[in-house]
Every structure is written in C-alpha cells, then in structure tokens.
Design a protein around this motif. Structure first.
Motif, PDB file in Angstrom:
ATOM      1  N   ALA A 147     -54.316   9.887  15.958  1.00 49.69           N
ATOM      2  CA  ALA A 147     -54.203   9.869  17.414  1.00 49.69           C
ATOM      3  C   ALA A 147     -53.432  11.105  17.877  1.00 49.69           C
ATOM      4  CB  ALA A 147     -53.481   8.607  17.863  1.00 49.69           C
ATOM      5  N   PRO A 148     -53.671  11.552  19.102  1.00 50.42           N
ATOM      6  CA  PRO A 148     -52.892  12.683  19.639  1.00 50.42           C
ATOM      7  C   PRO A 148     -51.403  12.345  19.636  1.00 50.42           C
ATOM      8  CG  PRO A 148     -54.779  12.190  21.051  1.00 50.42           C
ATOM      9  CD  PRO A 148     -54.689  11.076  20.057  1.00 50.42           C
ATOM     10  N   THR A 149     -50.578  13.291  19.270  1.00 48.78           N
ATOM     11  CA  THR A 149     -49.148  13.030  19.188  1.00 48.78           C
ATOM     12  C   THR A 149     -48.354  14.306  19.422  1.00 48.78           C
ATOM     13  OG1 THR A 149     -47.370  12.192  17.762  1.00 48.78           O
ATOM     14  CG2 THR A 149     -49.160  13.402  16.693  1.00 48.78           C
ATOM     15  N   THR A 150     -47.135  14.128  19.901  1.00 51.67           N
ATOM     16  CA  THR A 150     -46.227  15.260  20.087  1.00 51.67           C
ATOM     17  C   THR A 150     -45.221  15.346  18.947  1.00 51.67           C
ATOM     18  OG1 THR A 150     -44.767  13.862  21.421  1.00 51.67           O
ATOM     19  CG2 THR A 150     -46.434  15.147  22.591  1.00 51.67           C
ATOM     20  N   LEU A 151     -45.373  14.510  17.927  1.00 47.01           N
ATOM     21  CA  LEU A 151     -44.449  14.521  16.796  1.00 47.01           C
ATOM     22  C   LEU A 151     -44.544  15.835  16.020  1.00 47.01           C
ATOM     23  CD1 LEU A 151     -44.941  10.906  15.389  1.00 47.01           C
ATOM     24  CD2 LEU A 151     -42.808  11.836  16.285  1.00 47.01           C
ATOM     25  N   ARG A 152     -43.405  16.276  15.499  1.00 44.49           N
ATOM     26  CA  ARG A 152     -43.384  17.420  14.580  1.00 44.49           C
ATOM     27  C   ARG A 152     -43.367  16.872  13.162  1.00 44.49           C
ATOM     28  NH1 ARG A 152     -39.548  20.439  11.678  1.00 44.49           N
ATOM     29  NH2 ARG A 152     -37.856  19.095  12.412  1.00 44.49           N
ATOM     30  N   TRP A 153     -44.381  17.203  12.372  1.00 37.90           N
ATOM     31  CA  TRP A 153     -44.532  16.665  11.029  1.00 37.90           C
ATOM     32  C   TRP A 153     -44.073  17.679   9.983  1.00 37.90           C
ATOM     33  CZ3 TRP A 153     -45.972  11.647  10.263  1.00 37.90           C
ATOM     34  CH2 TRP A 153     -46.542  10.980  11.355  1.00 37.90           C
ATOM     35  N   VAL A 154     -43.437  17.179   8.929  1.00 39.92           N
ATOM     36  CA  VAL A 154     -43.058  17.999   7.777  1.00 39.92           C
ATOM     37  C   VAL A 154     -43.471  17.260   6.514  1.00 39.92           C
ATOM     38  CG1 VAL A 154     -41.091  19.002   8.999  1.00 39.92           C
ATOM     39  CG2 VAL A 154     -40.750  16.972   7.584  1.00 39.92           C
ATOM     40  N   LYS A 155     -43.566  18.000   5.409  1.00 36.06           N
ATOM     41  CA  LYS A 155     -43.936  17.364   4.155  1.00 36.06           C
ATOM     42  C   LYS A 155     -42.785  16.492   3.638  1.00 36.06           C
ATOM     43  CE  LYS A 155     -47.375  20.645   2.440  1.00 36.06           C
ATOM     44  NZ  LYS A 155     -47.763  21.532   1.325  1.00 36.06           N
ATOM     45  N   PRO A 156     -43.105  15.296   3.115  1.00 35.54           N
ATOM     46  CA  PRO A 156     -42.048  14.407   2.626  1.00 35.54           C
ATOM     47  C   PRO A 156     -41.513  14.800   1.260  1.00 35.54           C
ATOM     48  CG  PRO A 156     -44.177  13.389   2.272  1.00 35.54           C
ATOM     49  CD  PRO A 156     -44.436  14.664   3.031  1.00 35.54           C
ATOM     50  N   SER A 157     -42.180  15.713   0.575  1.00 35.51           N
ATOM     51  CA  SER A 157     -41.750  16.139  -0.761  1.00 35.51           C
ATOM     52  C   SER A 157     -42.224  17.567  -1.009  1.00 35.51           C
ATOM     53  CB  SER A 157     -42.324  15.203  -1.836  1.00 35.51           C
ATOM     54  OG  SER A 157     -42.084  15.708  -3.138  1.00 35.51           O
ATOM     55  N   SER A 158     -41.454  18.278  -1.823  1.00 34.25           N
ATOM     56  CA  SER A 158     -41.857  19.632  -2.210  1.00 34.25           C
ATOM     57  C   SER A 158     -42.570  19.631  -3.553  1.00 34.25           C
ATOM     58  CB  SER A 158     -40.620  20.546  -2.280  1.00 34.25           C
ATOM     59  OG  SER A 158     -39.662  20.020  -3.193  1.00 34.25           O
ATOM     60  N   GLY A 159     -42.793  18.452  -4.112  1.00 35.51           N
ATOM     61  CA  GLY A 159     -43.460  18.340  -5.406  1.00 35.51           C
ATOM     62  C   GLY A 159     -44.963  18.572  -5.306  1.00 35.51           C
ATOM     63  N   PRO A 160     -45.638  18.740  -6.451  1.00 31.36           N
ATOM     64  CA  PRO A 160     -47.083  18.963  -6.442  1.00 31.36           C
ATOM     65  C   PRO A 160     -47.849  17.690  -6.107  1.00 31.36           C
ATOM     66  CG  PRO A 160     -46.296  18.725  -8.691  1.00 31.36           C
ATOM     67  CD  PRO A 160     -45.075  18.739  -7.833  1.00 31.36           C
ATOM     68  N   ALA A 186     -37.922  12.440   5.494  1.00 30.62           N
ATOM     69  CA  ALA A 186     -38.657  11.817   6.594  1.00 30.62           C
ATOM     70  C   ALA A 186     -39.690  12.814   7.109  1.00 30.62           C
ATOM     71  CB  ALA A 186     -37.700  11.423   7.720  1.00 30.62           C
ATOM     72  N   ALA A 187     -40.938  12.355   7.276  1.00 31.04           N
ATOM     73  CA  ALA A 187     -42.012  13.252   7.686  1.00 31.04           C
ATOM     74  C   ALA A 187     -41.999  13.531   9.180  1.00 31.04           C
ATOM     75  CB  ALA A 187     -43.364  12.678   7.281  1.00 31.04           C
ATOM     76  N   ALA A 188     -41.285  12.731   9.959  1.00 29.26           N
ATOM     77  CA  ALA A 188     -41.208  12.933  11.409  1.00 29.26           C
ATOM     78  C   ALA A 188     -40.020  12.136  11.938  1.00 29.26           C
ATOM     79  CB  ALA A 188     -42.504  12.504  12.096  1.00 29.26           C
ATOM     80  N   ASP A 189     -39.607  12.439  13.166  1.00 29.68           N
ATOM     81  CA  ASP A 189     -38.537  11.672  13.800  1.00 29.68           C
ATOM     82  C   ASP A 189     -38.969  10.215  13.961  1.00 29.68           C
ATOM     83  OD1 ASP A 189     -37.378  14.131  14.025  1.00 29.68           O
ATOM     84  OD2 ASP A 189     -37.541  14.280  16.198  1.00 29.68           O
ATOM     85  N   ASP A 263     -55.610   9.973   6.597  1.00 26.28           N
ATOM     86  CA  ASP A 263     -55.328  11.038   5.632  1.00 26.28           C
ATOM     87  C   ASP A 263     -54.107  11.835   6.106  1.00 26.28           C
ATOM     88  OD1 ASP A 263     -55.285  13.116   3.864  1.00 26.28           O
ATOM     89  OD2 ASP A 263     -57.404  13.656   4.108  1.00 26.28           O
ATOM     90  N   PRO A 264     -52.992  11.781   5.362  1.00 29.43           N
ATOM     91  CA  PRO A 264     -51.788  12.517   5.791  1.00 29.43           C
ATOM     92  C   PRO A 264     -52.017  14.008   5.947  1.00 29.43           C
ATOM     93  CG  PRO A 264     -51.231  10.924   4.092  1.00 29.43           C
ATOM     94  CD  PRO A 264     -52.730  10.976   4.154  1.00 29.43           C
ATOM     95  N   SER A 265     -52.964  14.566   5.185  1.00 27.23           N
ATOM     96  CA  SER A 265     -53.180  16.008   5.255  1.00 27.23           C
ATOM     97  C   SER A 265     -53.697  16.444   6.627  1.00 27.23           C
ATOM     98  CB  SER A 265     -54.171  16.455   4.173  1.00 27.23           C
ATOM     99  OG  SER A 265     -55.433  15.858   4.358  1.00 27.23           O
ATOM    100  N   ALA A 266     -54.193  15.484   7.434  1.00 27.60           N
ATOM    101  CA  ALA A 266     -54.651  15.815   8.778  1.00 27.60           C
ATOM    102  C   ALA A 266     -53.479  16.089   9.722  1.00 27.60           C
ATOM    103  CB  ALA A 266     -55.507  14.685   9.342  1.00 27.60           C
ATOM    104  N   LEU A 267     -52.261  15.646   9.338  1.00 27.18           N
ATOM    105  CA  LEU A 267     -51.092  15.823  10.188  1.00 27.18           C
ATOM    106  C   LEU A 267     -50.034  16.736   9.565  1.00 27.18           C
ATOM    107  CD1 LEU A 267     -50.632  12.158  11.492  1.00 27.18           C
ATOM    108  CD2 LEU A 267     -51.471  14.120  12.791  1.00 27.18           C
ATOM    109  N   LEU A 268     -49.909  16.696   8.237  1.00 24.53           N
ATOM    110  CA  LEU A 268     -48.859  17.464   7.581  1.00 24.53           C
ATOM    111  C   LEU A 268     -49.186  18.962   7.586  1.00 24.53           C
ATOM    112  CD1 LEU A 268     -48.131  15.234   4.454  1.00 24.53           C
ATOM    113  CD2 LEU A 268     -46.904  15.283   6.641  1.00 24.53           C
ATOM    114  N   PRO A 269     -48.179  19.816   7.611  1.00 23.54           N
ATOM    115  CA  PRO A 269     -48.445  21.260   7.534  1.00 23.54           C
ATOM    116  C   PRO A 269     -49.083  21.597   6.208  1.00 23.54           C
ATOM    117  CG  PRO A 269     -46.089  20.809   7.269  1.00 23.54           C
ATOM    118  CD  PRO A 269     -46.715  19.523   7.681  1.00 23.54           C
ATOM    119  N   SER A 270     -49.902  22.645   6.201  1.00 19.65           N
ATOM    120  CA  SER A 270     -50.641  23.010   4.990  1.00 19.65           C
ATOM    121  C   SER A 270     -49.799  23.796   3.998  1.00 19.65           C
ATOM    122  CB  SER A 270     -51.889  23.812   5.350  1.00 19.65           C
ATOM    123  OG  SER A 270     -51.533  24.980   6.088  1.00 19.65           O
TER     124      SER A 270
END
Length: 271
Positions: A147-160, A186-189, A263-270
């Motif tokens: 859904a459309p959102t104003t959340l800022r997303w980050v990856k929850p882990s730096s692992g592969p 946390a992936a978002a606020d 699919d989280p990859s649709a929201l998380l930074p690449s």
C-alpha cells in the motif's frame, strides 16, 4: 473467544495446518503467563496511586489490578478494548487513566506511532476445524502489492540473503544469514506489539506495528532488546540474531500489509 492486540499473522488454511501459529502457541503463552479469569468485584479499602500505564506481570488479573488502585475493572477494560472474559497477558501495557497525555518521545517515531489504531484479532480455538482448501488451479499465486506509505524503510539486517520471498515454498518474507548475536534492526518507525517466545516455530519473535496497516516480524532471535509497548525508530537495534525455533542462525523477516504477506524487497532499499 479471547482477543489480543495483535494483527492477524495469517488466515490461510495451509498456515493453520503447517504451524498452528496461534491456536496452540498463543494459548500456551496465555496459560503460562496467568491470564485473567472473570474479574472479582471486591476492592481493597486502601488504594495505591494509579499510574497512567501499568505493565502486566505474571499472576496479575484485570480485577486485581483495578482493585489495587481503586478503579472499576470494567472501565479499565473499556479503555484498553478488552472484551469479556477480560483476559490479559504478561508484558501487556494497560492504560489506567482516561485523561492525560499519552506516553511520548520527542522523536518522529512517536509522531507516526500516534497514528496507529488499536487492533484486535480473534484467536482460533485450540482445536480448529479443518476446512478443505478450494480446488487448486495452475494459475500462479498473486502477490499482494504494498500500500502507499510515507514510512522510511531500512534493511533489518546487514547479513546475506539466504532465502527470498516465495509463497510457493512457504517463505513469506526474506531470510538473512549471519552469526549469533548479529544486530537486528527495526525496518521502520513503529510500536512493538509483541516480544516473546510463545510461537515456538518462530522462536524469540518481535512484532512491530506501523502506520498504513503494516506489521513487521523478526523471528529466531537469540535475544530481544525491546518489550511490548516500546516505540522504535527505523534502524534502531531491537534484537540479536540467533537460531531459536530454527535449525540455523538466521533472521526471518516478514512484512504484512493489512494482515497479508508481501514481498519485503518491494519496500526495502536495494543497497
């Protein structure tokens, strides 16, 4: 049927058969932590000063908490959207005063979590009735669009990434590899609505509720650094990676949009 403040993690028939996600695990958590029985009316003569919020401890009942502070248990239940038979669970945050400012922080995390509405989810019976699934076709499964959102997303882990989103293989998120104790972010606020090990298939599990109908899940942690009711910011460490409920060290990360996996990859930074 009892209700808890937790967005429904899944409603698919295969989910109930595969993990019995809530029917057994959550029921066992409630039994272990001493959920409230039907409340008692008698109140003590001397009352303690009621705080604005109270965190439920093992052995507490709703009527006992209300009696301790000279409150009406029905009023407390109504303030916290708790339906009869007024069951509560350990680490649940109860509001005891109907007036006064909500707990706040000076961060953007609170500003966004203030927009989150309380949600209740009916839990299945301990022995759910099996309903055969509809006949399958050869048509591929349709992924739910975010859904459309104003959340800022980050990856929850730096692992592969060791396993990507694949509903056909019952992978409803992204699985990250790593070492015991690696940080989980946390992936978002949002606001923590669950932080416990009651769902054995997911081990130490953290659920965070966000605005716009999103809930994120962080499973198999070795240690959890937050508790239910905490407000968190995107990128804040909330747990340490582990293998609880899994055969290897990993983070299983899921995003639900209005209760359905996406699919989280649709929201998380690449990157």
């Amino acid at each position: 049927m009892q209700q808890v403040k937790l967005q429904e993690f899944s409603s698919r028939p295969d989910f109930w058969l595969k993990s019995i996600f809530l029917s057994v695990a959550v029921t066992s958590v409630l039994a272990f932590t001493g959920c409230a029985s039907k409340p008692q009316i008698n109140n003590p003569v001397r009352y303690a000063n009621a705080p604005e919020y109270y965190t439920v401890r093992s052995g507490d009942t709703l009527s006992g908490i209300a009696a301790r502070y000279g409150l009406n248990y029905i009023s407390v239940a109504q303030m916290n959207d708790i339906a009869p038979p007024y069951r509560i669970y350990v680490n649940q945050s109860l509001r005891l005063k109907s007036s006064g400012a909500k707990r706040t922080t000076s961060t953007q995390a609170y500003n966004q979590s203030a927009a989150i509405q309380r949600q209740t989810v009916p839990l299945p019976k301990q022995t759910p009735t099996y309903v055969p699934p509809a006949p399958q076709t050869n048509a591929p499964s349709v992924n739910v669009a975010p859904a459309p959102t104003t959340l800022r997303w980050v990856k929850p882990s730096s692992g592969p990434v060791i396993s990507g989103y694949n509903l056909a293989n019952n992978v409803k998120g992204i699985r990250y590899g790593g070492n015991q104790g690696d940080p989980v972010f946390a992936a978002a606020d949002g606001q923590v609505v669950y932080a416990a090990d009651g769902l054995k298939e997911y081990g130490n599990l953290v659920l965070i509720k966000h605005i716009d109908g999103y809930i994120t899940a962080y499973a198999h942690n070795s240690r959890m650094l937050v508790k239910s009711g905490d407000n968190v910011k995107a990128g804040q460490q909330i747990a340490e990676m582990g293998s609880s409920g899994a055969s290897q060290t990993m983070l299983e990360f899921q995003i639900r949009s209005n209760g359905k996996p996406i699919d989280p990859s649709a929201l998380l930074p690449s990157n």
